[in-house]
Write a protein that holds these residues in place. Structure first.
Motif, PDB file in Angstrom:
ATOM      1  N   SER A   1      42.086 -28.037 -36.232  1.00 37.45           N
ATOM      2  CA  SER A   1      41.920 -28.210 -37.715  1.00 37.45           C
ATOM      3  C   SER A   1      42.110 -29.579 -38.114  1.00 37.45           C
ATOM      4  CB  SER A   1      43.226 -27.570 -38.339  1.00 37.45           C
ATOM      5  OG  SER A   1      43.562 -27.747 -39.744  1.00 37.45           O
ATOM      6  N   HIS A   2      41.403 -29.962 -39.355  1.00 37.03           N
ATOM      7  CA  HIS A   2      41.449 -31.367 -40.019  1.00 37.03           C
ATOM      8  C   HIS A   2      42.571 -31.908 -40.253  1.00 37.03           C
ATOM      9  CE1 HIS A   2      37.016 -31.929 -39.175  1.00 37.03           C
ATOM     10  NE2 HIS A   2      36.773 -31.187 -40.030  1.00 37.03           N
ATOM     11  N   GLY A   3      43.342 -30.778 -40.814  1.00 39.20           N
ATOM     12  CA  GLY A   3      44.680 -30.945 -41.295  1.00 39.20           C
ATOM     13  C   GLY A   3      45.018 -31.841 -42.468  1.00 39.20           C
ATOM     14  N   ASN A   4      43.706 -31.973 -43.345  1.00 42.08           N
ATOM     15  CA  ASN A   4      43.857 -32.827 -44.360  1.00 42.08           C
ATOM     16  C   ASN A   4      44.838 -31.979 -45.799  1.00 42.08           C
ATOM     17  OD1 ASN A   4      43.343 -34.375 -46.892  1.00 42.08           O
ATOM     18  ND2 ASN A   4      41.316 -34.884 -46.369  1.00 42.08           N
ATOM     19  N   MET A   5      45.914 -32.591 -45.709  1.00 40.86           N
ATOM     20  CA  MET A   5      46.758 -31.908 -46.803  1.00 40.86           C
ATOM     21  C   MET A   5      46.413 -32.080 -48.208  1.00 40.86           C
ATOM     22  SD  MET A   5      50.679 -32.515 -45.281  1.00 40.86           S
ATOM     23  CE  MET A   5      51.219 -30.696 -45.815  1.00 40.86           C
ATOM     24  N   ALA A   6      45.560 -32.959 -48.559  1.00 40.10           N
ATOM     25  CA  ALA A   6      45.184 -33.302 -49.856  1.00 40.10           C
ATOM     26  C   ALA A   6      44.074 -32.343 -50.320  1.00 40.10           C
ATOM     27  CB  ALA A   6      44.595 -34.826 -49.938  1.00 40.10           C
ATOM     28  N   GLU A   7      43.426 -31.849 -49.167  1.00 42.33           N
ATOM     29  CA  GLU A   7      42.359 -30.958 -49.509  1.00 42.33           C
ATOM     30  C   GLU A   7      42.690 -29.388 -49.160  1.00 42.33           C
ATOM     31  OE1 GLU A   7      38.729 -32.185 -47.357  1.00 42.33           O
ATOM     32  OE2 GLU A   7      38.481 -33.934 -48.392  1.00 42.33           O
ATOM     33  N   GLY A   8      44.005 -29.203 -49.363  1.00 41.69           N
ATOM     34  CA  GLY A   8      44.483 -28.066 -49.092  1.00 41.69           C
ATOM     35  C   GLY A   8      44.589 -27.507 -47.523  1.00 41.69           C
ATOM     36  N   GLN A   9      43.843 -28.245 -46.782  1.00 43.60           N
ATOM     37  CA  GLN A   9      43.646 -27.760 -45.177  1.00 43.60           C
ATOM     38  C   GLN A   9      44.917 -27.591 -44.449  1.00 43.60           C
ATOM     39  OE1 GLN A   9      40.849 -30.753 -43.701  1.00 43.60           O
ATOM     40  NE2 GLN A   9      39.193 -30.066 -44.855  1.00 43.60           N
ATOM     41  N   LEU A  10      46.116 -28.077 -44.765  1.00 40.06           N
ATOM     42  CA  LEU A  10      47.296 -27.706 -44.521  1.00 40.06           C
ATOM     43  C   LEU A  10      48.481 -27.388 -45.507  1.00 40.06           C
ATOM     44  CD1 LEU A  10      48.454 -27.998 -41.251  1.00 40.06           C
ATOM     45  CD2 LEU A  10      49.178 -29.920 -41.864  1.00 40.06           C
ATOM     46  N   ARG A  11      48.907 -26.259 -45.557  1.00 37.45           N
ATOM     47  CA  ARG A  11      49.845 -25.899 -46.518  1.00 37.45           C
ATOM     48  C   ARG A  11      50.908 -25.337 -45.715  1.00 37.45           C
ATOM     49  NH1 ARG A  11      44.942 -23.740 -48.428  1.00 37.45           N
ATOM     50  NH2 ARG A  11      45.544 -21.488 -48.317  1.00 37.45           N
ATOM     51  N   VAL A  12      52.290 -25.598 -46.478  1.00 36.33           N
ATOM     52  CA  VAL A  12      53.297 -25.176 -45.781  1.00 36.33           C
ATOM     53  C   VAL A  12      54.036 -24.214 -46.720  1.00 36.33           C
ATOM     54  CG1 VAL A  12      55.452 -25.959 -44.642  1.00 36.33           C
ATOM     55  CG2 VAL A  12      53.288 -27.526 -44.805  1.00 36.33           C
ATOM     56  N   ASP A  13      54.793 -23.146 -46.304  1.00 38.20           N
ATOM     57  CA  ASP A  13      55.897 -22.426 -46.981  1.00 38.20           C
ATOM     58  C   ASP A  13      57.181 -22.549 -46.271  1.00 38.20           C
ATOM     59  OD1 ASP A  13      53.462 -21.327 -48.291  1.00 38.20           O
ATOM     60  OD2 ASP A  13      53.439 -19.290 -47.320  1.00 38.20           O
ATOM     61  N   ALA A  14      58.194 -22.951 -47.119  1.00 42.49           N
ATOM     62  CA  ALA A  14      59.476 -23.059 -46.309  1.00 42.49           C
ATOM     63  C   ALA A  14      60.337 -22.097 -46.419  1.00 42.49           C
ATOM     64  CB  ALA A  14      59.915 -24.523 -46.946  1.00 42.49           C
ATOM     65  N   ASN A  15      61.079 -21.630 -45.670  1.00 44.58           N
ATOM     66  CA  ASN A  15      62.035 -20.441 -45.960  1.00 44.58           C
ATOM     67  C   ASN A  15      63.473 -21.171 -45.715  1.00 44.58           C
ATOM     68  OD1 ASN A  15      60.821 -17.836 -45.969  1.00 44.58           O
ATOM     69  ND2 ASN A  15      59.699 -18.784 -44.355  1.00 44.58           N
ATOM     70  N   ILE A  16      64.133 -20.935 -46.762  1.00 39.82           N
ATOM     71  CA  ILE A  16      65.379 -21.918 -46.836  1.00 39.82           C
ATOM     72  C   ILE A  16      66.758 -21.046 -47.312  1.00 39.82           C
ATOM     73  CG2 ILE A  16      66.401 -23.710 -47.997  1.00 39.82           C
ATOM     74  CD1 ILE A  16      63.573 -24.491 -48.773  1.00 39.82           C
ATOM     75  N   SER A  17      67.546 -21.434 -46.707  1.00 38.09           N
ATOM     76  CA  SER A  17      68.696 -20.727 -46.777  1.00 38.09           C
ATOM     77  C   SER A  17      70.311 -21.560 -46.643  1.00 38.09           C
ATOM     78  CB  SER A  17      69.150 -19.302 -46.236  1.00 38.09           C
ATOM     79  OG  SER A  17      69.323 -19.671 -44.683  1.00 38.09           O
ATOM     80  N   VAL A  18      71.376 -21.158 -47.132  1.00 39.86           N
ATOM     81  CA  VAL A  18      72.547 -21.924 -46.641  1.00 39.86           C
ATOM     82  C   VAL A  18      73.754 -21.045 -46.352  1.00 39.86           C
ATOM     83  CG1 VAL A  18      71.764 -24.083 -48.383  1.00 39.86           C
ATOM     84  CG2 VAL A  18      73.548 -22.070 -49.236  1.00 39.86           C
ATOM     85  N   HIS A  19      74.678 -21.602 -45.621  1.00 42.87           N
ATOM     86  CA  HIS A  19      75.737 -20.688 -45.329  1.00 42.87           C
ATOM     87  C   HIS A  19      77.051 -21.755 -44.867  1.00 42.87           C
ATOM     88  CE1 HIS A  19      75.454 -21.375 -40.710  1.00 42.87           C
ATOM     89  NE2 HIS A  19      74.334 -21.815 -40.871  1.00 42.87           N
ATOM     90  N   ARG A  20      77.822 -21.308 -44.946  1.00 38.05           N
ATOM     91  CA  ARG A  20      79.210 -22.017 -44.372  1.00 38.05           C
ATOM     92  C   ARG A  20      79.209 -22.051 -42.693  1.00 38.05           C
ATOM     93  NH1 ARG A  20      82.615 -23.387 -48.730  1.00 38.05           N
ATOM     94  NH2 ARG A  20      82.438 -21.938 -50.504  1.00 38.05           N
ATOM     95  N   PRO A  21      79.840 -23.076 -42.155  1.00 40.67           N
ATOM     96  CA  PRO A  21      80.006 -23.224 -40.795  1.00 40.67           C
ATOM     97  C   PRO A  21      80.597 -22.137 -40.317  1.00 40.67           C
ATOM     98  CG  PRO A  21      80.246 -25.331 -41.998  1.00 40.67           C
ATOM     99  CD  PRO A  21      80.174 -24.411 -42.967  1.00 40.67           C
ATOM    100  N   GLY A  22      79.939 -21.580 -39.071  1.00 49.03           N
ATOM    101  CA  GLY A  22      80.752 -20.321 -38.540  1.00 49.03           C
ATOM    102  C   GLY A  22      80.402 -18.879 -39.348  1.00 49.03           C
ATOM    103  N   GLU A  23      79.851 -18.915 -40.365  1.00 47.16           N
ATOM    104  CA  GLU A  23      79.491 -17.584 -41.130  1.00 47.16           C
ATOM    105  C   GLU A  23      77.942 -17.190 -40.921  1.00 47.16           C
ATOM    106  OE1 GLU A  23      80.333 -17.732 -45.155  1.00 47.16           O
ATOM    107  OE2 GLU A  23      82.843 -17.930 -44.660  1.00 47.16           O
ATOM    108  N   PRO A  24      77.482 -16.050 -41.041  1.00 43.31           N
ATOM    109  CA  PRO A  24      76.236 -15.521 -40.755  1.00 43.31           C
ATOM    110  C   PRO A  24      75.191 -16.185 -41.859  1.00 43.31           C
ATOM    111  CG  PRO A  24      77.776 -13.543 -41.037  1.00 43.31           C
ATOM    112  CD  PRO A  24      78.495 -14.731 -41.395  1.00 43.31           C
ATOM    113  N   TYR A  25      73.950 -16.280 -41.482  1.00 43.62           N
ATOM    114  CA  TYR A  25      72.947 -17.082 -42.455  1.00 43.62           C
ATOM    115  C   TYR A  25      72.928 -16.398 -43.684  1.00 43.62           C
ATOM    116  CZ  TYR A  25      70.951 -19.544 -38.280  1.00 43.62           C
ATOM    117  OH  TYR A  25      70.458 -20.210 -37.301  1.00 43.62           O
ATOM    118  N   GLY A  26      72.686 -17.086 -44.831  1.00 46.14           N
ATOM    119  CA  GLY A  26      72.890 -16.544 -46.379  1.00 46.14           C
ATOM    120  C   GLY A  26      71.245 -16.044 -46.377  1.00 46.14           C
ATOM    121  N   VAL A  27      71.071 -15.852 -47.564  1.00 46.03           N
ATOM    122  CA  VAL A  27      69.929 -14.886 -48.124  1.00 46.03           C
ATOM    123  C   VAL A  27      69.004 -16.246 -48.335  1.00 46.03           C
ATOM    124  CG1 VAL A  27      68.821 -13.735 -50.075  1.00 46.03           C
ATOM    125  CG2 VAL A  27      71.179 -13.316 -49.510  1.00 46.03           C
ATOM    126  N   ARG A  28      67.791 -15.838 -47.839  1.00 51.67           N
ATOM    127  CA  ARG A  28      66.656 -16.912 -47.990  1.00 51.67           C
ATOM    128  C   ARG A  28      65.833 -16.896 -49.146  1.00 51.67           C
ATOM    129  NH1 ARG A  28      61.688 -15.490 -45.710  1.00 51.67           N
ATOM    130  NH2 ARG A  28      61.737 -13.532 -44.677  1.00 51.67           N
TER     131      ARG A  28
END
Length: 296
Positions: A209-236
């Protein structure tokens, strides 16, 4: 729109690894879509060229005319296998395609041909380093790769606000993509950006892949959640279609802060798809997250 009002005492950075600590922990997983180096599309012989005149590179299959059948691009399969080997993956001797159903004007057939249940490669890893501190110390990191799958891109919607209309360009429809799905092993924007930059270099070195992000050749989706230490993962929440490593870091850090703000104020996180507005530096709600029932 949710406006973040949260004191910095709720969120600090560890000097060791740059992650969020104390009251809340961030959890980040990435889905990286890399356009494959190929002269033709994944299932048709249409040419692949950036900035070509609208709808000038569209075959009958790309336009979803009845009776047209797909033919798999051999070069795309070879590129995915090569990438899988470079990322320490197990290559499946047998893989298959699924239909992911959703309805947008830039997807004429009403579904995307992709892989979910039996992809090209599984169980790999990406080694990268994170620069932290004033001395820019390099901390070694490792992100697990769940799978690498082939799929076709959709077309492009062009919104004309002055005429209150949307035009469709199908040049990109059917272009071959390689989706690299990472496990949620990162905890902040800096880690995610460093991982993406390292992967970009690997793809460019391999020539898959050329991976040129400016031309849309590399696009990223980020799955993100937060949780308190020691607790299960939160809703993402998923932040879609980010085409810059710098914007990726900003989007993730904003979204972590937003979720902490919601939870600190007694609210609940919604499992949804969001977009990043680089002008305001905020994520914006788009729609509910699709489920497994969309894959057939």
């Amino acid at each position: 729109m949710w406006h973040i009002q949260i004191s910095k005492r709720h969120l600090t950075r560890s000097h060791k690894n740059g992650c969020y600590t104390r009251k809340w922990l961030g959890v980040v997983g990435l889905e990286i879509h890399a356009q494959l180096c190929s002269n033709s599309k994944l299932f048709s012989g249409s040419w692949v060229q950036f900035s070509a005149p609208p709808n000038s590179l569209v075959s009958f299959l790309d336009a979803s005319l009845p009776g047209t059948l797909p033919v798999l691009n051999k070069r795309s399969v070879e590129a995915a296998v090569m990438t899988g080997l470079a990322l320490n993956c197990t290559i499946n001797k047998k893989s298959k395609f699924d239909r992911k159903h959703y309805f947008y004007a830039d997807l004429p057939v009403g579904y995307q041909i992709t892989q979910q249940r039996c992809p090209i490669a599984i169980s790999g890893s990406l080694a990268y380093s994170l620069c932290v501190g004033k001395n820019r110390n390099h901390i070694p990191k490792l992100a697990r790769i769940k799978q690498i799958q082939l799929e076709q891109d959709s077309g492009k919607s062009l919104h004309d606000d002055a005429r209150t209309q949307t035009l469709i360009d199908l040049n990109r429809a059917g272009v071959g993509l390689m989706e690299i799905v990472m496990e949620p092993d990162m905890c902040c924007g800096d880690e995610a950006a460093a991982a993406v930059r390292e992967l970009q270099l690997i793809l460019q070195t391999l020539g898959t892949s050329h991976g040129n992000m400016a031309e849309g050749q590399l696009r990223v989706d980020a799955n993100i959640s937060v949780h308190r230490p020691g607790e299960p993962y939160g809703v993402r929440a998923e932040v879609k279609n980010i085409n810059s490593a710098r914007f990726l870091a900003r989007a993730i850090d904003y979204e972590i802060l937003r979720q902490i703000g919601v939870l600190e104020n007694g609210g609940e996180i919604v499992n949804e798809t969001r977009a990043f507005d680089y002008k305001t530096g905020q994520t914006i709600s788009m729609r509910d997250k699709e489920g497994k029932q969309d894959y057939r």
